[in-house]
Design an enzyme around this catalytic site. Structure first.
Site, PDB file in Angstrom:
ATOM      1  CG  ASP A   1       4.331  10.306  -8.222  1.00  0.00           C
ATOM      2  OD1 ASP A   1       3.379  10.909  -8.751  1.00  0.00           O
ATOM      3  OD2 ASP A   1       4.508  10.266  -6.991  1.00  0.00           O
TER       4      ASP A   1
ATOM      5  CE  LYS B   1       2.916  10.614  -3.304  1.00  0.00           C
ATOM      6  NZ  LYS B   1       3.739  11.232  -4.376  1.00  0.00           N
TER       7      LYS B   1
END
Length: 285
Positions: free
Chosen positions: A107, A71
């Site tokens: 997210d 990420k």
């Protein structure tokens, strides 16, 4: 829907990926809406990440998700990155548009949506606490700071240096003096006086950590607490079960999992995700 020469592909880049529920989520949504696309999970070792991202361009993938451990490392490989992904320091969603790769972090929106649906506006400027200081915690802390502006947000971690680093990285997004760091041993007062408590650690996740909890003292919770566990397997964790028994409002991680996926799905397809079908598929086992 059968695969053919016009089927568009979406993939998950991570290592490992065998446990991921993302293929089930997105393929269920594609089928429910007759979208000619398919989602696969591809294990990519860290040293091969650059090649994998180049492959998204060359093979004209619709997009991708990104998970551990890529990420953060994927950011410099993309053409554009949203402000929130830059602030969090992590990308979990890639969209290919005219050959360019755009990175985002869904997210944040996925975490906030279940709070908003449960009257989360009442949490504005309230004291809050987050267990954990890893990648999930970064998205949580940024989301809470940007949306709720808490008068105090305590990061509780077993590694003080990691928590201090997270607080330093996001200090520009916090009201003066709002970010605090604590060990688990010294967190009892902060837990008792916080309106929102979030578990952003893997404690409680099946199978290896089922039955564990970041806070084994449920008497510190009251009806004034909202307790949010990002763990989604099992759907009801020990933390949520014990907090609810004390009157707290529980929020499970399955909702965040689906909401972050829905935000990515919308960017790839321009459609809202058929969430009822997705929940049915996830609960079918």
């Amino acid at each position: 829907m059968p695969l053919d020469a016009t089927t568009q592909l979406v993939t998950l880049l991570g290592h490992p990926v065998e446990h991921s529920l993302s293929p089930r989520i997105h393929n269920t949504a594609f089928r429910a809406q007759d979208v000619n696309a398919a989602y696969v999970a591809t294990p990519v070792r860290p040293e091969a990440l650059g090649d994998a991202v180049a492959g998204l361009r060359a093979l004209q993938f619709l997009g991708a998700n990104v998970t551990t451990p890529h990420k953060e490392a994927v950011l410099p490989l993309l053409d554009e990155v949203t402000e929130r992904a830059r602030a969090v320091g992590a990308v979990n969603t890639i969209v290919r548009d005219d050959g360019r790769l755009h990175g985002d972090n869904t997210d944040v929106a996925g975490f906030l949506r279940p709070l908003e649906e449960r009257g989360g506006d009442a949490l504005a400027e309230a004291p809050m606490l987050v267990f954990g200081a890893g990648g999930a915690a970064r998205a949580v802390v940024y989301g809470l700071l940007s949306h709720y502006r808490p008068e105090r947000l305590t990061i509780v971690a077993r590694r003080p240096d990691q928590a201090e680093g997270l607080a330093a990285d996001l200090a520009d997004h916090a009201p003066d003096g709002a970010l605090r760091v604590s060990s688990f041993e010294e967190a009892a007062l902060s837990v008792r006086t916080s309106r929102l408590v979030v578990n952003a650690t893997p404690l409680g996740m099946a199978p290896d950590r089922r039955g564990q909890t970041p806070w084994p003292n449920p008497v510190d919770f009251t009806a004034d607490h909202v307790v949010y566990d990002l763990v989604y397997t099992p759907e009801e964790t020990r933390l949520l079960r014990e907090a609810a028994a004390e009157g707290a409002t529980p929020i499970g991680g399955l909702d965040m999992l689906v909401e972050q996926a829905a935000a990515a799905y919308r960017q790839w397809t321009g459609r809202g995700m058929p969430q009822a079908a997705v929940y049915d598929a996830l609960r079918a086992d």
